[in-house]
Design an enzyme around this catalytic site. Structure first.
Site: not given
Ligand code: PRP
Length: 188
Positions: A48, A105-106, A109, A158-159, A165
Site C-alpha cells: 500500500k 515503489e515507495d 530497504d 524509521f520514516v 506507515d
Molecule cells: C514496504 C515497501 C516495500 C518494502 C521494502 O512495504 O513498500 O514494498 O517494504 O522493504 P524491503 O526492501 O526490505 O523488502 P511493506 O511490506 O511495509 O507494506 P506496505 O507497502 O503495505 O506498507
C-alpha cells in the site's frame, strides 16, 4: 480518535517536505517521459505504501500509460527478513507480456521484496522491466537491486508519511518524517 495533528506530533523531524516531494517527483516524471518517449509504459505499483507516490508520479508523466496494482507482504516473523519470502496478496490484473513495465515503489530497504518481485515479473515476459523508487535506504540492503530511478537516498532512520506507515498509521501525512523512537519503543 487520533487526528493527523496528533500523528504529526509523533514525528521528530521532517525529512522531506511536501514541496521537496513535489519538485522531485516532477523531475522523475520528466525523466520517465523522456526515457519512454514513443512508448506506452505500464506502471506497476506495489501497495500500500506506494499509493501517494504512484498517484503523483503518473500525473507527472506526459505519455499514454497504463497502471496495474499489486499488493505483497513479507511472511510474518523476524526470520523472514532474511528469507525473502514474499506473499502475493493481490496480483496483476492484466498481462504484461511485451509491455514496458516500470515498478513503482515507495521504499527499498533490504531489497528482498523487490528481489522477489523482479524475478516474478520477469517470468511474465515484459519487453522491459525497470524500477522507480521514491526512497532508497542503502544502509539496510541485503540483496543488490538494479534501481533505475531514485527520488531520494535516505539515512537508516524509521520514516513514515506519504504512504509509509507504522502500525498502518501515518500513511496520510503529506511529508516524509522521522518517527520519534519512543513511539515504536513503547510498543515493543
Ligand atoms: C514496504 C515497501 C516495500 C518494502 C521494502 O512495504 O513498500 O514494498 O517494504 O522493504 P524491503 O526492501 O526490505 O523488502 P511493506 O511490506 O511495509 O507494506 P506496505 O507497502 O503495505 O506498507
Amino acid at each position: 480518535m487520533t487526528r493527523t495533528t496528533e500523528l504529526t506530533a509523533d514525528v521528530a523531524e521532517i525529512l522531506l517536505s511536501e514541496e521537496q516531494l513535489r519538485t522531485r517527483i516532477a523531475e522523475l516524471g520528466a525523466q520517465v517521459t523522456a526515457d519512454y518517449a514513443g512508448r506506452q509504459p505500464t506502471l506497476v505499483s506495489v501497495l500500500k505504501g506506494s499509493l501517494p507516490f504512484m498517484a503523483d508520479l503518473m500525473r507527472s508523466i506526459e505519455l499514454p500509460l497504463r497502471i496495474d496494482l499489486m499488493e505483497v507482504s513479507s511472511y510474518g516473523g523476524a526470520t523472514t527478513e532474511s528469507s525473502g519470502l514474499v506473499r502475493i496478496l493481490k496480483d496483476l490484473s492484466a498481462s504484461i507480456e511485451d509491455e514496458d513495465v516500470l515498478i513503482v515503489e515507495d521504499i527499498i530497504d533490504t531489497g528482498l521484496t523487490l528481489n522477489y518481485l523482479l524475478r516474478y515479473l520477469r517470468g511474465k515476459k515484459p519487453r522491459s522491466l525497470r524500477i522507480c523508487t521514491l526512497l532508497d535506504k542503502p544502509a539496510r540492503r541485503l540483496v543488490e537491486i538494479p534501481v533505475d530511478y531514485t527520488g531520494f537516498t535516505i539515512p537508516d532512520q524509521f520514516v513514515v508519511g506519504y504512504g509509509l506507515d507504522y502500525g498502518e498509521l501515518y500513511r496520510n501525512l503529506r511529508f516524509v518524517g522521522v518517527l520519534r523512537p519512543e513511539v515504536y519503543a513503547s510498543s515493543e
